[in-house]
Design a protein around this motif. Structure first.
Motif, short mmCIF file in Angstrom:
data_model
loop_
_atom_site.label_atom_id
_atom_site.label_comp_id
_atom_site.label_asym_id
_atom_site.label_seq_id
_atom_site.Cartn_x
_atom_site.Cartn_y
_atom_site.Cartn_z
N LEU A 185 32.39 123.64 75.85
CA LEU A 185 33.38 122.71 76.38
C LEU A 185 34.23 122.21 75.92
O LEU A 185 35.70 120.80 75.92
CB LEU A 185 32.79 121.87 77.65
N ARG A 186 34.17 122.05 74.43
CA ARG A 186 34.77 121.29 73.45
C ARG A 186 36.27 121.32 73.58
O ARG A 186 37.07 119.84 73.81
CB ARG A 186 35.01 121.17 72.10
N GLY A 187 36.63 122.33 74.07
CA GLY A 187 38.20 122.44 74.27
C GLY A 187 38.70 121.17 75.13
O GLY A 187 40.03 122.37 76.37
N SER A 188 37.72 121.19 76.88
CA SER A 188 37.78 121.08 78.10
C SER A 188 38.33 119.41 78.21
O SER A 188 38.31 118.89 77.30
CB SER A 188 37.36 121.57 78.94
N LYS A 189 38.81 119.25 79.10
CA LYS A 189 39.08 117.22 79.26
C LYS A 189 37.66 116.70 79.80
O LYS A 189 38.19 115.87 80.41
CB LYS A 189 39.79 116.92 80.20
N THR A 190 36.85 118.08 80.49
CA THR A 190 35.24 117.26 80.81
C THR A 190 34.68 115.90 80.53
O THR A 190 34.77 114.98 81.22
CB THR A 190 34.57 118.51 81.21
N LEU A 191 35.06 115.87 79.26
CA LEU A 191 33.98 114.53 78.79
C LEU A 191 34.92 113.65 79.25
O LEU A 191 34.48 112.57 79.61
CB LEU A 191 33.33 114.77 77.00
N ASP A 192 36.52 113.35 78.70
CA ASP A 192 37.03 111.91 79.00
C ASP A 192 37.05 112.43 79.92
O ASP A 192 37.41 111.07 80.09
CB ASP A 192 38.48 112.95 78.15
N MET A 193 37.04 113.16 81.06
CA MET A 193 36.75 112.56 82.81
C MET A 193 36.41 111.66 82.38
O MET A 193 36.15 110.82 83.42
CB MET A 193 37.88 113.72 83.07
N HIS A 194 34.97 111.88 82.17
CA HIS A 194 33.55 111.10 82.87
C HIS A 194 33.23 109.85 82.12
O HIS A 194 32.94 109.00 83.00
CB HIS A 194 32.28 112.36 82.64
N MET A 195 33.69 110.36 80.20
CA MET A 195 34.03 108.95 80.01
C MET A 195 35.32 107.44 81.25
O MET A 195 34.79 106.49 80.46
CB MET A 195 34.68 108.89 78.81
N SER A 196 35.83 108.51 80.73
CA SER A 196 37.08 107.66 81.66
C SER A 196 36.09 107.35 83.53
O SER A 196 36.67 105.61 83.28
CB SER A 196 38.07 108.59 82.22
N TRP A 197 35.93 107.42 84.66
CA TRP A 197 35.35 107.51 84.64
C TRP A 197 34.13 106.47 84.37
O TRP A 197 33.30 105.46 84.94
CB TRP A 197 34.58 107.97 86.39
N LEU A 198 33.30 106.64 83.93
CA LEU A 198 32.05 105.51 83.56
C LEU A 198 32.48 104.41 82.67
O LEU A 198 31.98 103.37 83.27
CB LEU A 198 31.14 106.66 82.29
N ARG A 199 33.60 104.72 82.26
CA ARG A 199 33.67 102.79 81.68
C ARG A 199 34.40 102.24 82.77
O ARG A 199 34.09 101.32 82.83
CB ARG A 199 35.52 103.31 80.82
N ARG A 200 35.61 102.69 83.59
CA ARG A 200 35.41 101.99 85.34
C ARG A 200 34.36 101.09 86.12
O ARG A 200 34.56 100.03 86.67
CB ARG A 200 36.53 103.42 85.66
N LYS A 201 33.68 101.68 86.33
CA LYS A 201 32.46 102.03 86.66
C LYS A 201 31.02 100.84 85.98
O LYS A 201 31.09 99.79 86.53
CB LYS A 201 31.39 102.69 87.43
N ILE A 202 31.62 100.76 84.66
CA ILE A 202 30.91 99.58 84.19
C ILE A 202 32.08 98.55 83.58
O ILE A 202 30.84 97.79 82.76
CB ILE A 202 29.91 100.24 82.80
N GLY A 203 32.85 98.49 84.28
CA GLY A 203 33.63 97.87 83.99
C GLY A 203 34.33 97.38 82.92
O GLY A 203 34.35 96.05 82.30
N ASP A 204 34.77 99.04 81.51
CA ASP A 204 34.81 98.85 80.42
C ASP A 204 36.35 99.13 79.63
O ASP A 204 36.59 99.53 79.38
CB ASP A 204 33.48 99.96 79.95
N GLU A 205 37.10 98.45 81.30
CA GLU A 205 38.66 98.89 80.86
C GLU A 205 39.72 97.95 79.96
O GLU A 205 40.32 97.76 80.14
CB GLU A 205 39.44 99.54 82.39
N GLY A 206 38.79 97.14 79.64
CA GLY A 206 39.57 96.09 79.17
C GLY A 206 40.43 96.23 77.53
O GLY A 206 40.62 98.17 77.39
N PRO A 207 40.81 95.73 76.97
CA PRO A 207 41.33 96.16 75.66
C PRO A 207 40.74 96.94 74.57
O PRO A 207 39.27 96.56 74.91
CB PRO A 207 41.55 94.61 74.78
N ALA A 208 40.26 97.86 73.78
CA ALA A 208 39.70 98.97 73.59
C ALA A 208 38.86 98.18 72.01
O ALA A 208 37.49 98.00 72.03
CB ALA A 208 40.56 99.37 72.15
N VAL A 209 39.40 96.44 71.99
CA VAL A 209 38.11 96.10 70.75
C VAL A 209 37.39 95.53 71.61
O VAL A 209 36.72 94.61 70.54
CB VAL A 209 39.45 95.03 69.72
N GLU A 210 37.27 95.11 72.83
CA GLU A 210 36.85 94.57 73.73
C GLU A 210 35.81 95.49 74.52
O GLU A 210 34.25 94.79 74.77
CB GLU A 210 37.27 93.48 74.46
#
Length: 226
Positions: A185-210
């Motif tokens: 699945l490395r060629g798909s966007k599956t991991l990146d989509m789930h990472m984005s959703w996870l970050r949003r739910k744990i409140g982790d969408e600020g600047p990259a360094v934070e």
């Protein structure tokens, strides 16, 4: 003996798959309808549910959702004739641990079954707490700064893998293997989509360094411990 519930209404698939599972040493129960599969899954003592999406009476997505509302520990492997990645994501978010598309090679499906049972059987009940995130495996619960949050099944597994390797870089291939059981699945966007959703739910969408979860370009991800 490992008990497998096979929810499949197509006899041409159910019969040979049931025989293959039996040869692997599994105890197999076959149910051809959604309502019957749901009842068995909720009342029986099964380790794995192999669930066809197109069941009569109640489709596999609804069966999976209802199972996850009452049983979080049962491993679920979906069988689907759909090939669109969005459909796969919908199935995973309904609570499936993995999926195999039809037509499938029997050897591949059996490998997925073994990997999924290993992952479920190997889980520890140890509570992990890092950087304000607390994961309670026995209750399958996640708290962020003391407040419980709701995660879809793959989001939970993704967070679990990162927390178990807190402070370390976890490669994309390792995550795909541990969470999805398939590095292809490395060629798909599956991991990146789930990472984005996870970050949003744990409140982790600020600047990259934070961010709690750091992206290590070209390698993978690291959950910070401070």
């Amino acid at each position: 003996m490992t008990a497998v519930l096979l929810a499949e209404d197509d006899e041409a698939i159910a019969a040979p798959l049931s025989r293959a599972l039996g040869r692997e040493g599994y105890s197999v129960t076959v149910e051809p309808t959604g309502p019957a599969a749901l009842q068995q899954a909720l009342e029986g003592d099964f380790d794995l549910l192999i669930l066809d999406l197109g069941l009569p009476g109640m489709d596999g997505l609804e069966v999976c959702r209802q199972i996850r509302a009452h049983r979080t520990s049962l491993a679920v492997l979906m069988l689907t004739a759909r090939t669109d990645e969005v459909d796969f994501v919908v199935g995973l978010d309904a609570g499936a641990d993995d999926y195999v598309s039809k037509p499938f090679r029997l050897a591949e499906l059996m490998a997925r079954v073994r990997a999924l049972l290993r992952r479920h059987g190997g889980r520890e009940d140890t509570i992990v707490e890092v950087g304000g995130i607390r994961l309670e495996p026995a209750a399958r619960r996640v708290l962020v700064n003391g407040s419980e949050i709701a995660l879809a099944n793959k989001e939970y597994e993704l967070l679990r893998v990162l927390l178990e390797h807190a402070g370390e870089v976890v490669s994309r291939d390792t995550i795909l293997r541990e969470v999805w059981g398939d590095v292809e699945l490395r060629g798909s966007k599956t991991l990146d989509m789930h990472m984005s959703w996870l970050r949003r739910k744990i409140g982790d969408e600020g600047p990259a360094v934070e961010r709690r979860i750091a992206t290590v370009r070209g390698v993978g991800f690291r959950i910070n411990t401070d």
